[in-house]
Design a protein around this motif. Structure first.
Motif, PDB file in Angstrom:
ATOM      1  N   GLU A   5      36.322  33.410  45.991  1.00 37.14           N
ATOM      2  CA  GLU A   5      35.781  32.629  47.103  1.00 37.14           C
ATOM      3  C   GLU A   5      35.104  33.532  48.123  1.00 37.14           C
ATOM      4  N   LYS A   6      35.678  34.697  48.362  1.00 32.17           N
ATOM      5  CA  LYS A   6      35.082  35.654  49.288  1.00 32.17           C
ATOM      6  C   LYS A   6      33.717  36.123  48.787  1.00 32.17           C
ATOM      7  N   ALA A  10      30.176  35.527  50.636  1.00 39.22           N
ATOM      8  CA  ALA A  10      29.290  36.649  50.969  1.00 39.22           C
ATOM      9  C   ALA A  10      27.905  36.437  50.364  1.00 39.22           C
ATOM     10  N   TYR A  11      27.855  35.965  49.123  1.00 39.82           N
ATOM     11  CA  TYR A  11      26.564  35.710  48.483  1.00 39.82           C
ATOM     12  C   TYR A  11      25.774  34.663  49.263  1.00 39.82           C
ATOM     13  N   THR A  12      26.429  33.592  49.654  1.00 41.02           N
ATOM     14  CA  THR A  12      25.767  32.523  50.414  1.00 41.02           C
ATOM     15  C   THR A  12      25.219  33.051  51.732  1.00 41.02           C
TER      16      THR A  12
END
Length: 87
Positions: A5-6, A10-12
């Motif tokens: 999820e992290k 971060a990608y988003t």
């Protein structure tokens, strides 16, 4: 929050920043200051951290006209707060 999820978060965040940077070009850092101000004002008003202020701003405008681009700009501003672009 799980590691996966992290990574997705971060990608988003960085994808939003990169998109807005392309949109604004050379004016990016100047234009994004307004959105950093929104986050800082929300932090102060609600006594919350930058991430929670960012999420609140995105949630508060959900469904409103232009909210998609506003959210991308707010996410880009959050990235600039936590990891400023080096000139």
């Amino acid at each position: 929050m799980k590691n996966e999820e992290k990574v997705k978060m971060a990608y988003t965040l960085y994808a939003a920043r990169d998109s807005i940077r392309k949109l604004y070009g050379a004016e990016y850092l100047t234009k994004i200051e307004e959105y950093k101000h929104f986050i800082n004002a929300c932090m102060k008003k609600y006594n919350i951290d930058a991430l929670n202020a960012t999420m609140k701003l995105c949630d508060d405008c959900e469904g409103e006209y232009g909210s998609d681009i506003f959210n991308a700009k707010i996410l880009a501003a959050y990235v600039e707060i936590i990891e400023p672009t080096k000139n």
